[in-house]
Write an enzyme that holds these catalytic residues in place. Structure first.
Site, PDB file in Angstrom:
ATOM      1  N   GLY A  85      97.117 101.865 103.003  1.00 58.35           N
ATOM      2  CA  GLY A  85      98.181 101.828 102.013  1.00 58.35           C
ATOM      3  C   GLY A  85      97.933 102.846 100.921  1.00 58.35           C
ATOM      4  CB  SER A  88      94.625  98.537  99.551  1.00 61.46           C
ATOM      5  OG  SER A  88      95.902  98.421 100.150  1.00 61.46           O
ATOM      6  CE  LYS A 108      96.565  95.201  98.838  1.00 66.86           C
ATOM      7  NZ  LYS A 108      97.803  94.650  98.241  1.00 66.86           N
ATOM      8  CG  ASP A 198     106.923  97.431  96.693  1.00 67.60           C
ATOM      9  OD1 ASP A 198     107.996  98.046  96.866  1.00 67.60           O
ATOM     10  OD2 ASP A 198     105.848  97.767  97.226  1.00 67.60           O
TER      11      ASP A 198
END
Length: 373
Positions: A85, A88, A108, A198
């Site tokens: 990501g 992450s 994560k 988001d």
């Protein structure tokens, strides 16, 4: 983020070697973007294509099989790269404890020191604890490791709405289940004052094709009582993802509220109900704000004082003159959608934030459980 693995290494040796390389990248990086790019290049060079391809998502249900050469992170072993990501890296791993309630997890892995607002993984963990709910992705635990690593542990969820939409495999029963799960999650977090910031199809996850449904990724979420959130009237406007960003953000509104999520959620519903399942707005190939503004205006019509009375209070409103575009009929925007679906979307994807349905009202909307029929 122990991703630099050699096939013949033992897990502990691989982990040590990975940390050494990661620490070198961390020390050399001058910005979060530079750090993430270096990590992604290393992953691509040493592990090949990421495993979050359609084939990965479409794997059949059944016993999980992991690469047994992966390293350990906390109480989890066989960690293998799953996805990268912006701030992450996600690993798929197996619990060492054979009696663990959740055996296959998603790790994560973040570096809080390398993050810049609005991203904040420690705040994310706190808000996930606060927001526990049937339709909010469950945080199983957090792990702090040497080198400043902070790891959030979640159940490994096989599917997301983005993949279902793009693959054309979303059926009506799944669509109803997803819409209801999304708004139940939003109703819960909004009652707590939390703004997700988001909402988009890839952040709506499913354990199986038949559910449960979870709202995920609270990495940029905002809460009025969290010490690492901005002041209520000075929120960051660089939030959300391209075509799901509401117009008030594009004109500098820093006092936005939970209605921001409702615009994005309305855009998600629009994608679900329209033929082709494409987003209703397009920010262009580079995701520019002007491109998104034009797309919104050419779709909903260029707003005036009557259609958007709050606009004049936004810092960047009035700095530019826009061509007057007429609004397209909703039946043309949402080809193939029912009257109930059109009514629902038109009451969430509207300029004036105070006119948008709340999550509670969305759940009370006429035939809400059948909006996609």
């Amino acid at each position: 983020m122990n991703v630099f693995l050699s096939a013949g290494q033992e897990a502990n040796e691989a982990r040590k070697a990975a940390r050494e390389v990661e620490d070198e990248i961390l020390k050399a990086a001058s910005s979060p973007d530079e750090y993430q790019n270096a990590i992604k290049e290393a992953i691509t060079g040493l592990q090949g294509p990421p495993s979050d391809s359609p084939e990965q998502h479409e794997q059949p249900e059944g016993p999980e099989i992991l690469n047994t050469e992966g390293p350990s992170i906390g109480g989890y072993q066989y960690a293998t790269f799953h996805a990268a990501g912006q701030t992450s890296t996600i690993f798929k791993a197996q619990a060492k404890d054979s009696m663990a309630a959740v055996k296959i997890v998603a790790l994560k892995v973040t570096y809080p020191a390398m993050m810049k607002p609005p991203h904040h993984s420690e705040r994310e963990a706190r808000l996930l604890v606060k927001a526990r709910h049937t339709h909010v992705v469950p945080l199983l635990e957090t792990i702090r490791e040497s080198g400043g690593r902070f790891v959030l542990v979640f159940p490994f969820l096989r599917q997301d709405l983005e993949n279902l939409l793009r693959s054309g495999s979303l059926d009506k029963a799944q669509a109803s289940m997803i819409v209801l799960g999304l708004f139940k999650a939003l109703e819960h977090i909004h009652a707590l004052g939390i703004i997700h910031r988001d909402v988009k199809p890839s952040n709506i996850l499913l354990k199986t094709m038949n559910g449960p449904v979870y709202l995920a990724d609270f990495g940029i979420a905002w809460s009025p009582d969290d010490k690492d959130s901005e002041a209520a009237d000075a929120k960051i406007t660089d939030v959300g993802t391209t075509c799901y960003r509401p117009p008030e953000l594009l004109f500098g509104d820093r006092s936005y509220d939970t209605s921001l999520d409702m615009w994005a959620a309305g855009c998600v519903v629009a994608e679900i109900v329209r033929e082709g399942h494409e987003p209703i707005f397009d920010a262009g190939p580079v995701g520019s704000e002007l491109g998104l503004i034009k797309s919104i205006f050419t779709t909903l019509g260029t707003p005036d004082d009557h259609g958007w009375p709050s606009a004049r209070k936004y810092p960047d409103w009035g700095k530019m003159r826009f061509q007057a575009f007429p609004a397209k009929p909703w039946k043309d925007i949402l080809l193939g959608a029912t009257g109930q679906a059109i009514d629902f979307v038109s009451k969430t994807v509207c300029y004036e934030s105070t006119w948008r349905l709340t999550a509670k009202q969305a759940l009370e909307h006429e035939l809400a459980s059948q909006i996609i029929r």
